[in-house]
Design an enzyme around this catalytic site. Structure first.
Site, PDB file in Angstrom:
ATOM      1  N   HIS A   1      -7.681  -6.410  -0.566  1.00 19.93           N
ATOM      2  CA  HIS A   1      -8.861  -6.833   0.179  1.00 19.93           C
ATOM      3  C   HIS A   1     -10.120  -6.495  -0.617  1.00 19.93           C
ATOM      4  O   HIS A   1     -10.103  -5.622  -1.488  1.00 19.93           O
ATOM      5  CB  HIS A   1      -8.881  -6.164   1.546  1.00 19.93           C
ATOM      6  CG  HIS A   1      -7.821  -6.678   2.468  1.00 19.93           C
ATOM      7  ND1 HIS A   1      -7.739  -6.304   3.784  1.00 19.93           N
ATOM      8  CD2 HIS A   1      -6.795  -7.548   2.259  1.00 19.93           C
ATOM      9  CE1 HIS A   1      -6.718  -6.926   4.354  1.00 19.93           C
ATOM     10  NE2 HIS A   1      -6.129  -7.679   3.441  1.00 19.93           N
TER      11      HIS A   1
ATOM     12  N   GLU B   1     -12.940  -4.945   0.093  1.00 15.82           N
ATOM     13  CA  GLU B   1     -13.459  -3.577   0.139  1.00 15.82           C
ATOM     14  C   GLU B   1     -12.570  -2.615  -0.631  1.00 15.82           C
ATOM     15  O   GLU B   1     -13.054  -1.690  -1.297  1.00 15.82           O
ATOM     16  CB  GLU B   1     -13.688  -3.100   1.569  1.00 15.82           C
ATOM     17  CG  GLU B   1     -12.496  -3.193   2.495  1.00 15.82           C
ATOM     18  CD  GLU B   1     -12.352  -4.528   3.207  1.00 15.82           C
ATOM     19  OE1 GLU B   1     -12.185  -5.554   2.529  1.00 15.82           O
ATOM     20  OE2 GLU B   1     -12.366  -4.544   4.446  1.00 15.82           O
TER      21      GLU B   1
ATOM     22  N   TYR C   1     -13.310  -9.913  11.752  1.00 15.98           N
ATOM     23  CA  TYR C   1     -11.896 -10.128  11.495  1.00 15.98           C
ATOM     24  C   TYR C   1     -11.178 -10.288  12.832  1.00 15.98           C
ATOM     25  O   TYR C   1     -11.605  -9.713  13.836  1.00 15.98           O
ATOM     26  CB  TYR C   1     -11.353  -8.935  10.697  1.00 15.98           C
ATOM     27  CG  TYR C   1      -9.912  -9.033  10.265  1.00 15.98           C
ATOM     28  CD1 TYR C   1      -9.482 -10.078   9.455  1.00 15.98           C
ATOM     29  CD2 TYR C   1      -8.991  -8.074  10.661  1.00 15.98           C
ATOM     30  CE1 TYR C   1      -8.161 -10.162   9.054  1.00 15.98           C
ATOM     31  CE2 TYR C   1      -7.664  -8.149  10.262  1.00 15.98           C
ATOM     32  CZ  TYR C   1      -7.252  -9.200   9.461  1.00 15.98           C
ATOM     33  OH  TYR C   1      -5.945  -9.286   9.060  1.00 15.98           O
TER      34      TYR C   1
ATOM     35  N   CYS D   1      -2.845 -16.731  -7.704  1.00 14.08           N
ATOM     36  CA  CYS D   1      -2.522 -17.386  -6.436  1.00 14.08           C
ATOM     37  C   CYS D   1      -2.277 -16.332  -5.359  1.00 14.08           C
ATOM     38  O   CYS D   1      -1.427 -15.454  -5.503  1.00 14.08           O
ATOM     39  CB  CYS D   1      -1.297 -18.281  -6.604  1.00 14.08           C
ATOM     40  SG  CYS D   1      -0.891 -19.178  -5.105  1.00 14.08           S
TER      41      CYS D   1
ATOM     42  N   CYS E   1     -10.165  -4.576   8.032  1.00 13.84           N
ATOM     43  CA  CYS E   1      -8.916  -4.406   8.764  1.00 13.84           C
ATOM     44  C   CYS E   1      -8.687  -2.899   8.951  1.00 13.84           C
ATOM     45  O   CYS E   1      -9.421  -2.076   8.396  1.00 13.84           O
ATOM     46  CB  CYS E   1      -7.749  -5.037   7.986  1.00 13.84           C
ATOM     47  SG  CYS E   1      -7.307  -4.143   6.476  1.00 13.84           S
TER      48      CYS E   1
ATOM     49  N   CYS F   1      -8.091  -0.968   5.541  1.00 11.95           N
ATOM     50  CA  CYS F   1      -9.310  -0.776   4.760  1.00 11.95           C
ATOM     51  C   CYS F   1     -10.266   0.194   5.458  1.00 11.95           C
ATOM     52  O   CYS F   1     -11.000   0.927   4.794  1.00 11.95           O
ATOM     53  CB  CYS F   1      -9.985  -2.107   4.473  1.00 11.95           C
ATOM     54  SG  CYS F   1      -9.064  -3.100   3.269  1.00 11.95           S
TER      55      CYS F   1
END
Length: 140
Positions: A70, A72, A119, A56, A98, A101
């Protein structure tokens, strides 16, 4: 002709990243990543919780848990367990990176980032653009 062929491959890899995103257990946003070098897929990833955690990704308020990785980052971590190098590779991702990343992408030696959607915070893209990494926004 070469540019046309590259675009066909770019779109195919983005479609693969879209399929990979479907493996994510995140409810709010599913993101997939594929890393390609010398016309070979060397890694893949999708956003999700670290190994050993419940799948979750969101809390009771629907917010993404802070420890969700994330796509990547997962692809780069998976790559670090192999003998492949990401130096000079292309990252195909369904959502632009982001800022956190973006630092990993630069440090990993990725040369090109091809993304499908932007994004909400473009500071990752701005950072990568300023470092000379090629950015390509492609719709399929």
């Amino acid at each position: 002709m070469k540019k046309e062929k590259q675009l066909r491959y770019d779109k195919a890899y983005l479609r693969m990243a879209q399929e990979w995103a479907k493996l994510s257990h995140c409810s709010r946003k599913q993101v997939g990543a594929i890393i390609v070098k010398d016309e070979v897929i060397i890694s893949d990833g999708y956003n999700g919780t670290p190994t050993g955690f419940d799948n979750c990704c969101e809390n009771e308020q629907g917010e993404t848990k802070w420890y969700v990785l994330h796509a990547e980052a997962n692809a780069l971590m998976k790559l670090s367990k192999s003998t492949n190098s990401s130096k000079g590779a292309t990252l195909y991702i369904t959502l632009s990176p982001c800022k956190d990343c973006a630092k990993l992408i630069l440090q990993a030696g990725i040369q090109r980032v091809v993304y499908l959607n932007e994004y909400k915070d473009c500071s990752g893209l701005e950072f990568l653009k300023n470092t000379g990494i090629t950015l390509d926004y492609i719709t399929i």
